[in-house]
Design a protein around this motif. Structure first.
Motif, PDB file in Angstrom:
ATOM      1  N   CYS A 150       0.836  -1.195   0.000  1.00 38.05           N
ATOM      2  CA  CYS A 150       0.000   0.000   0.000  1.00 38.05           C
ATOM      3  C   CYS A 150       0.871   1.246   0.000  1.00 38.05           C
ATOM      4  O   CYS A 150       1.966   1.267   0.584  1.00 38.05           O
ATOM      5  N   ARG A 151       0.389   2.293  -0.669  1.00 34.88           N
ATOM      6  CA  ARG A 151       1.164   3.526  -0.731  1.00 34.88           C
ATOM      7  C   ARG A 151       1.300   4.175   0.644  1.00 34.88           C
ATOM      8  O   ARG A 151       2.355   4.675   0.999  1.00 34.88           O
ATOM      9  N   ASP A 152       0.269   4.198   1.415  1.00 33.70           N
ATOM     10  CA  ASP A 152       0.319   4.705   2.782  1.00 33.70           C
ATOM     11  C   ASP A 152      -0.722   3.955   3.599  1.00 33.70           C
ATOM     12  O   ASP A 152      -1.465   3.100   3.096  1.00 33.70           O
ATOM     13  N   ILE A 153      -0.757   4.281   4.882  1.00 30.00           N
ATOM     14  CA  ILE A 153      -1.647   3.547   5.772  1.00 30.00           C
ATOM     15  C   ILE A 153      -3.106   3.877   5.527  1.00 30.00           C
ATOM     16  O   ILE A 153      -4.002   3.124   5.900  1.00 30.00           O
ATOM     17  N   TYR A 154      -3.365   5.002   4.878  1.00 32.95           N
ATOM     18  CA  TYR A 154      -4.752   5.386   4.620  1.00 32.95           C
ATOM     19  C   TYR A 154      -5.392   4.546   3.523  1.00 32.95           C
ATOM     20  O   TYR A 154      -6.606   4.547   3.365  1.00 32.95           O
ATOM     21  N   ASP A 155      -4.561   3.838   2.704  1.00 37.20           N
ATOM     22  CA  ASP A 155      -5.114   2.938   1.695  1.00 37.20           C
ATOM     23  C   ASP A 155      -5.618   1.640   2.293  1.00 37.20           C
ATOM     24  O   ASP A 155      -6.343   0.896   1.614  1.00 37.20           O
ATOM     25  N   ASP A 156      -5.213   1.338   3.522  1.00 35.74           N
ATOM     26  CA  ASP A 156      -5.630   0.092   4.177  1.00 35.74           C
ATOM     27  C   ASP A 156      -6.756   0.416   5.166  1.00 35.74           C
ATOM     28  O   ASP A 156      -6.545   1.141   6.151  1.00 35.74           O
ATOM     29  N   PRO A 157      -7.978  -0.087   4.943  1.00 34.48           N
ATOM     30  CA  PRO A 157      -9.085   0.240   5.870  1.00 34.48           C
ATOM     31  C   PRO A 157      -8.827  -0.259   7.291  1.00 34.48           C
ATOM     32  O   PRO A 157      -9.215   0.402   8.258  1.00 34.48           O
TER      33      PRO A 157
END
Length: 251
Positions: A179-186
């Motif tokens: 994932c590009r950053d943690i915000y892409d992972d729910p």
């Protein structure tokens, strides 16, 4: 100068007083018996102890029945009653008739009581109860794979299996990497949200920002009341000097 005669009355009385107070004359009566042996067997103290021992002795106090001269009459009612009670309570006499009948009486095998006892013994026999099961085990048993019991056992093993329980979790492992950053992972976003809710620092963040920004107006009722109270309790305002004057020495 005077002379004291040896036969004067006061001299004689003085000698008697000295003799009475003399320890040597007091003990001189025991000199002749010193070194002689003495047996206390017939002394008064020994006799008193022996007599006291005879009085409190249990052996002398109680007399044995066999030493008492007494003859019991055989046909007394109490003796006859005691013999009858002994015969009634005798277990050997109580069972004597049954012991004799056991050797004489013979029951045939076809009586209802014998048949019933045989049937009861078969009903309560553990060997007869398991006989059919033992015979079926000797013949063997073929259980198909599609039997209900086999399917139920497999389903129960799958439900209780730790491997089946974690199978979906194992498949998801490694799929969320990249994932590009943690915000892409729910899930990571949800974890951060839960951490903020549980964080004490985030809980007090707004309070820390505003706790130094606090303004009180001058004409506030509490401030006016405090000033009024301070004026009332002040010692400076309480003591007021009327005037200052100077007293000259030649007045």
């Amino acid at each position: 100068q005077w002379t004291c005669l040896p036969d004067q009355n006061d001299v004689i009385q003085a000698r008697k007083a000295y003799d009475l107070q003399s320890d040597w004359l007091y003990k001189s009566d025991m000199e002749w018996i010193r070194g002689c042996g003495w047996m206390p067997n017939g002394s008064l103290d020994v006799k008193k102890v022996q007599k006291a021992q005879e009085i409190i002795s249990e052996q002398h106090y109680r007399q044995r029945p066999d030493k008492i001269k007494f003859t019991s009459i055989v046909d007394l009612p109490s003796i006859v009653l005691a013999k009858a009670n002994a015969d009634n309570m005798n277990d050997r006499l109580y069972r004597s008739a049954w012991e004799r009948d056991k050797l004489i009486i013979h029951l045939p095998n076809d009586t209802p009581e014998m048949l019933l006892s045989k049937q009861n013994s078969v009903n309560i026999s553990s060997k007869a109860y398991k006989h059919a099961w033992e015979e079926s085990k000797k013949k063997g048993y073929d259980l198909g794979k599609d039997a209900i019991s086999i399917k139920a056992a497999k389903a129960s093993s799958n439900i209780a299996s730790d491997y089946q329980y974690k199978k979906v979790y194992r498949k998801q492992l490694g799929h969320l990497i990249g994932c590009r950053d943690i915000y892409d992972d729910p899930k990571m976003v949800w974890c951060m949200h839960v951490a903020k809710m549980q964080s004490d620092r985030e809980y007090k963040k707004n309070f820390e920002k505003t706790k130094t920004k606090f303004n009180i107006p001058v004409d506030m009722l509490d401030i006016l009341l405090a000033k009024k109270c301070q004026t009332l309790v002040s010692d400076i305002d309480y003591r007021q000097h009327l005037h200052k004057w100077t007293c000259l020495p030649d007045q």
